[in-house]
Design a protein around this motif. Sequence first.
Motif, PDB file in Angstrom:
ATOM      1  N   GLY A 223      19.982  22.322  43.040  1.00 44.54           N
ATOM      2  CA  GLY A 223      21.007  21.346  42.713  1.00 44.54           C
ATOM      3  C   GLY A 223      22.378  21.963  42.930  1.00 44.54           C
ATOM      4  O   GLY A 223      22.542  23.187  42.847  1.00 44.54           O
ATOM      5  N   GLU A 224      23.348  21.143  43.243  1.00 39.31           N
ATOM      6  CA  GLU A 224      24.750  21.574  43.291  1.00 39.31           C
ATOM      7  C   GLU A 224      25.433  20.985  42.052  1.00 39.31           C
ATOM      8  O   GLU A 224      25.048  19.900  41.595  1.00 39.31           O
ATOM      9  N   PRO A 225      26.427  21.673  41.479  1.00 38.29           N
ATOM     10  CA  PRO A 225      27.082  21.153  40.270  1.00 38.29           C
ATOM     11  C   PRO A 225      27.520  19.696  40.401  1.00 38.29           C
ATOM     12  O   PRO A 225      27.385  18.912  39.458  1.00 38.29           O
ATOM     13  N   GLU A 226      27.988  19.299  41.582  1.00 39.97           N
ATOM     14  CA  GLU A 226      28.451  17.910  41.768  1.00 39.97           C
ATOM     15  C   GLU A 226      27.306  16.912  41.606  1.00 39.97           C
ATOM     16  O   GLU A 226      27.539  15.768  41.205  1.00 39.97           O
ATOM     17  N   ASP A 227      26.067  17.330  41.929  1.00 39.24           N
ATOM     18  CA  ASP A 227      24.926  16.410  41.766  1.00 39.24           C
ATOM     19  C   ASP A 227      24.830  15.971  40.308  1.00 39.24           C
ATOM     20  O   ASP A 227      24.511  14.822  40.011  1.00 39.24           O
ATOM     21  N   VAL A 228      25.109  16.909  39.402  1.00 40.21           N
ATOM     22  CA  VAL A 228      25.076  16.597  37.966  1.00 40.21           C
ATOM     23  C   VAL A 228      26.374  15.890  37.566  1.00 40.21           C
ATOM     24  O   VAL A 228      26.368  14.955  36.768  1.00 40.21           O
ATOM     25  N   GLY A 229      27.459  16.313  38.194  1.00 35.68           N
ATOM     26  CA  GLY A 229      28.777  15.751  37.866  1.00 35.68           C
ATOM     27  C   GLY A 229      28.859  14.246  38.067  1.00 35.68           C
ATOM     28  O   GLY A 229      29.498  13.543  37.286  1.00 35.68           O
ATOM     29  N   TYR A 230      28.183  13.725  39.105  1.00 36.16           N
ATOM     30  CA  TYR A 230      28.222  12.274  39.330  1.00 36.16           C
ATOM     31  C   TYR A 230      27.555  11.520  38.187  1.00 36.16           C
ATOM     32  O   TYR A 230      27.977  10.418  37.824  1.00 36.16           O
ATOM     33  N   CYS A 231      26.533  12.119  37.597  1.00 37.45           N
ATOM     34  CA  CYS A 231      25.867  11.498  36.440  1.00 37.45           C
ATOM     35  C   CYS A 231      26.805  11.528  35.229  1.00 37.45           C
ATOM     36  O   CYS A 231      26.892  10.558  34.469  1.00 37.45           O
ATOM     37  N   ILE A 232      27.524  12.633  35.078  1.00 32.89           N
ATOM     38  CA  ILE A 232      28.466  12.771  33.956  1.00 32.89           C
ATOM     39  C   ILE A 232      29.586  11.733  34.083  1.00 32.89           C
ATOM     40  O   ILE A 232      29.985  11.111  33.089  1.00 32.89           O
ATOM     41  N   LEU A 233      30.069  11.547  35.316  1.00 37.32           N
ATOM     42  CA  LEU A 233      31.123  10.539  35.544  1.00 37.32           C
ATOM     43  C   LEU A 233      30.649   9.162  35.078  1.00 37.32           C
ATOM     44  O   LEU A 233      31.370   8.439  34.391  1.00 37.32           O
ATOM     45  N   TYR A 234      29.430   8.822  35.460  1.00 38.80           N
ATOM     46  CA  TYR A 234      28.850   7.522  35.079  1.00 38.80           C
ATOM     47  C   TYR A 234      28.730   7.414  33.554  1.00 38.80           C
ATOM     48  O   TYR A 234      29.138   6.403  32.968  1.00 38.80           O
ATOM     49  N   LEU A 235      28.209   8.454  32.923  1.00 41.32           N
ATOM     50  CA  LEU A 235      27.988   8.390  31.470  1.00 41.32           C
ATOM     51  C   LEU A 235      29.296   8.424  30.682  1.00 41.32           C
ATOM     52  O   LEU A 235      29.379   7.876  29.575  1.00 41.32           O
ATOM     53  N   ALA A 236      30.325   9.067  31.225  1.00 40.32           N
ATOM     54  CA  ALA A 236      31.629   9.111  30.544  1.00 40.32           C
ATOM     55  C   ALA A 236      32.367   7.790  30.703  1.00 40.32           C
ATOM     56  O   ALA A 236      33.196   7.422  29.864  1.00 40.32           O
TER      57      ALA A 236
END
Length: 257
Positions: A223-236
């Motif tokens: 995984g790349e950090p951004e792969d997780v970051g897009y989920c965080i953007l959605y949840l925030a």
Amino acid sequence: MARVSGKKALITGGAQGLGACFGRMLAAEGAKVALTDINLKGAEETAAAINADHPGAAFAFPHDVTKKDDWVRVLAEASEAMDGISVLINNAGIGTFANIETETYEGWRRTQEIDVDSIFIGTQLAMPYLKDNQPASIINISSAAGLIADGMMLAYNTAKSAVRMMSKSIALHCARSGYDIRCNSVHPVFTRTPIIDPLIGLGGGGKTGEEKLVRQIPMKRLGEPEDVGYCILYLASDESRFVTAAEFKIDGGITAQ
Ligand SMILES: NC(=O)c1ccc[n+]([C@@H]2O[C@H](COP(=O)([O-])OP(=O)(O)OC[C@H]3O[C@@H](n4cnc5c(N)ncnc54)[C@H](O)[C@@H]3O)[C@@H](O)[C@H]2O)c1
């Protein structure tokens, strides 16, 4: 309109790795971010880099998430700096790699303290801030290791599965209390940050160690950090306004096997 415009996010473990990436991505979409970490210098450097692109968006605070007094101070200071806290990202964590025969009691306790106890202490203390800043979102970083086990991840498996269930309990309490505060857990697989260096080492180090990790992932890459970051953007963001008590696997398919 940016996706998280007006959101005020406190991110623990924000100096490097996933937390730093979340800070960058949230600030780029209009949020203010408070990066907290035991590594203050790292948090300050990350905040400065974010502010170079988005002036005034990022703040840094020293914070040991295992210490109640630190939480009390950091929540007050971050709220003052951002004019409230509407997103809490419990991201700080450590990985410990040992089995039932090799794990020490100290290693076990330290893992539970940083990866689990801190989320209970911090979220409880953050509740008044989140209640004052609804709609609010609590995002707890668990792991694929909270869903599937490994013989060498005894303490980490235990901690991350506890984070999964704690998130659901918090979510149900908030929903049933009539608060517009959602709580979800996020479950990344091996993602390119310093935390996986020991795992790469266990597999022989370098390219060989990385290939051993990748072999386990159906999509055949880290995984790349951004792969997780897009989920965080959605949840925030308010895009996820009806989503609570859910678990998000950012894992290239590994937990489906
Ligand atoms: N990278 C992965 O492969 C992966 C996979 C699944 C889950 N995770 C989880 O993601 C989260 C972030 O990990 P990462 O990959 O960015 O790791 P990382 O080691 O790069 O970053 C962790 C950060 O947490 C900070 N930290 C550690 N102990 C702390 C404490 N007591 N108080 C405050 N800050 C503390 C560290 O200083 C560091 O900046 C962790 O909870 C980790 O378990 C990571």
